[in-house]
Design a protein around this motif. Structure first.
Motif, mmCIF file in Angstrom:
data_model
loop_
_atom_site.group_PDB
_atom_site.id
_atom_site.type_symbol
_atom_site.label_atom_id
_atom_site.label_comp_id
_atom_site.label_asym_id
_atom_site.label_seq_id
_atom_site.Cartn_x
_atom_site.Cartn_y
_atom_site.Cartn_z
ATOM 1 N N GLY A 3 0.721 -1.352 0.093
ATOM 2 C CA GLY A 3 -0.027 -0.139 0.022
ATOM 3 C C GLY A 3 0.743 1.283 -0.161
ATOM 4 O O GLY A 3 0.327 2.443 0.050
ATOM 5 N N VAL A 4 2.138 1.105 0.042
ATOM 6 C CA VAL A 4 2.866 2.372 -0.003
ATOM 7 C C VAL A 4 4.020 2.182 -1.117
ATOM 8 O O VAL A 4 4.757 1.168 -1.129
ATOM 9 C CB VAL A 4 4.000 2.574 1.362
ATOM 10 C CG1 VAL A 4 4.380 3.841 1.422
ATOM 11 C CG2 VAL A 4 2.769 2.349 2.661
ATOM 12 N N GLY A 5 4.180 3.255 -1.972
ATOM 13 C CA GLY A 5 4.947 3.272 -3.070
ATOM 14 C C GLY A 5 4.765 4.290 -4.054
ATOM 15 O O GLY A 5 4.645 5.117 -3.939
ATOM 16 N N ALA A 52 4.852 18.079 6.719
ATOM 17 C CA ALA A 52 4.705 19.322 6.171
ATOM 18 C C ALA A 52 5.506 19.808 5.342
ATOM 19 O O ALA A 52 5.013 20.471 4.261
ATOM 20 C CB ALA A 52 3.976 20.462 7.191
ATOM 21 N N GLY A 53 6.637 19.817 5.574
ATOM 22 C CA GLY A 53 7.915 20.204 4.787
ATOM 23 C C GLY A 53 7.858 19.309 3.450
ATOM 24 O O GLY A 53 8.069 19.973 2.529
ATOM 25 N N ILE A 54 7.841 18.124 3.547
ATOM 26 C CA ILE A 54 7.780 17.215 2.408
ATOM 27 C C ILE A 54 6.723 17.703 1.482
ATOM 28 O O ILE A 54 6.991 17.839 0.199
ATOM 29 C CB ILE A 54 7.777 15.831 2.983
ATOM 30 C CG1 ILE A 54 8.973 15.429 3.694
ATOM 31 C CG2 ILE A 54 7.414 14.883 1.551
ATOM 32 C CD1 ILE A 54 8.965 14.052 4.275
ATOM 33 N N GLU A 69 12.523 9.794 -7.166
ATOM 34 C CA GLU A 69 13.488 10.171 -5.968
ATOM 35 C C GLU A 69 13.038 11.300 -5.152
ATOM 36 O O GLU A 69 12.998 11.457 -4.138
ATOM 37 C CB GLU A 69 14.935 10.457 -6.530
ATOM 38 C CG GLU A 69 15.550 8.931 -6.993
ATOM 39 C CD GLU A 69 15.946 8.072 -5.877
ATOM 40 O OE1 GLU A 69 15.454 8.650 -4.641
ATOM 41 O OE2 GLU A 69 16.341 6.814 -5.924
ATOM 42 N N GLN A 70 12.406 12.211 -6.096
ATOM 43 C CA GLN A 70 11.558 13.323 -5.610
ATOM 44 C C GLN A 70 10.542 12.800 -4.499
ATOM 45 O O GLN A 70 10.203 13.626 -3.688
ATOM 46 C CB GLN A 70 11.237 14.361 -6.577
ATOM 47 C CG GLN A 70 12.082 15.239 -7.257
ATOM 48 C CD GLN A 70 11.668 16.093 -8.319
ATOM 49 O OE1 GLN A 70 11.144 15.455 -9.431
ATOM 50 N NE2 GLN A 70 11.409 17.368 -8.021
ATOM 51 N N LEU A 71 10.064 11.976 -4.857
ATOM 52 C CA LEU A 71 8.543 11.510 -3.902
ATOM 53 C C LEU A 71 9.270 10.632 -3.005
ATOM 54 O O LEU A 71 8.221 9.937 -2.101
ATOM 55 C CB LEU A 71 7.748 10.711 -4.950
ATOM 56 C CG LEU A 71 6.885 11.407 -6.149
ATOM 57 C CD1 LEU A 71 6.573 10.565 -7.094
ATOM 58 C CD2 LEU A 71 5.899 12.191 -5.065
ATOM 59 N N ARG A 72 10.441 10.133 -2.831
ATOM 60 C CA ARG A 72 10.896 9.132 -2.028
ATOM 61 C C ARG A 72 10.725 9.588 -0.611
ATOM 62 O O ARG A 72 10.268 8.685 0.375
ATOM 63 C CB ARG A 72 12.334 8.630 -2.084
ATOM 64 C CG ARG A 72 12.822 7.466 -1.185
ATOM 65 C CD ARG A 72 14.149 7.168 -1.594
ATOM 66 N NE ARG A 72 14.474 6.507 -3.091
ATOM 67 C CZ ARG A 72 14.253 5.401 -3.230
ATOM 68 N NH1 ARG A 72 13.808 4.574 -2.302
ATOM 69 N NH2 ARG A 72 14.593 4.865 -4.352
#
Length: 211
Positions: free
Chosen positions: A87-89, A130-132, A196-199
């Protein structure tokens, strides 16, 4: 497995035609095209990205129409989910509109939702999320997901992270259309760069709110 050489723009053309011909006869007549311009290129791409991002699940092209008023038998997009955690990816989709990339979590189990809200409420983990989310938004991603209309019970309505608390699922996505690099082997690095930006979002979820 064949070496990845790009996602043909013919994949988008295939789905544009499918939108106007969503029936079994048309699909069977064009199944070889689906395999050539959609399934095989994506399988090759995902196999090359798997060592870094995890194994991929390429979704079935058939729709589940049992409980849907729309009886169109085929999905008008090909999606894939890449993950080492249920469920996470990371997400990839090809449709008539081109390429879409995303990442986050879609599981809505009560236990996970409780962990997510606790982490959002806590100052350190909540501020980190929040920062992400802000960084992703500033980079051109759309931050979205299944949301409540109001802050859930048990939290103040004026909570510093009220908007994040409303989320039942949380993801970020970017619609890229049909960029020049889509048909080239360089698409592998372009997809990897955006994932990678979403990692940080994926890693935050795994740390604080895994299923």
């Amino acid at each position: 497995m064949e070496t990845f050489t790009g996602i043909p723009t013919a994949a988008s053309a295939f789905y544009a035609e499918l939108e106007d011909n969503n029936n079994r006869d048309w699909w069977l007549a064009h199944k070889a095209m689906y395999d050539a311009v959609v399934r095989l290129p994506l399988e090759s791409l995902l196999a090359e990205l798997a060592p870094v991002f995890g194994p991929a699940k390429l979704f079935r092209p058939n729709r589940d129409v049992r409980f849907s008023p729309d009886k169109s038998p085929y999905k008008t997009a090909q999606g894939a989910f890449v993950s080492n955690h249920e469920g996470v990816g990371f997400y990839l989709q090809v449709s008539a509109d081109g390429l879409l990339l995303g990442g986050g979590f879609h599981s809505t189990s009560p236990a996970q939702l409780a962990r997510y809200r606790t982490a959002v409420d806590a100052p350190v983990s909540g501020d980190a999320l929040a920062g992400i989310a802000q960084a992703l938004s500033e980079s051109g991603f759309s931050v979205d997901g299944n949301r409540l209309k109001t802050v859930p019970r048990g939290f103040p309505k004026d909570h510093a992270r009220a908007e994040l608390l409303k989320h039942r699922t949380l993801s970020a996505s970017m619609h890229l259309g049909q960029p020049d690099w889509m048909e080239t082997a360089g698409a592998r690095n372009e997809v990897a760069r955006r994932w990678e930006q979403l990692r940080p979002l994926v890693d935050w979820t795994i740390r604080y709110a895994a299923p």
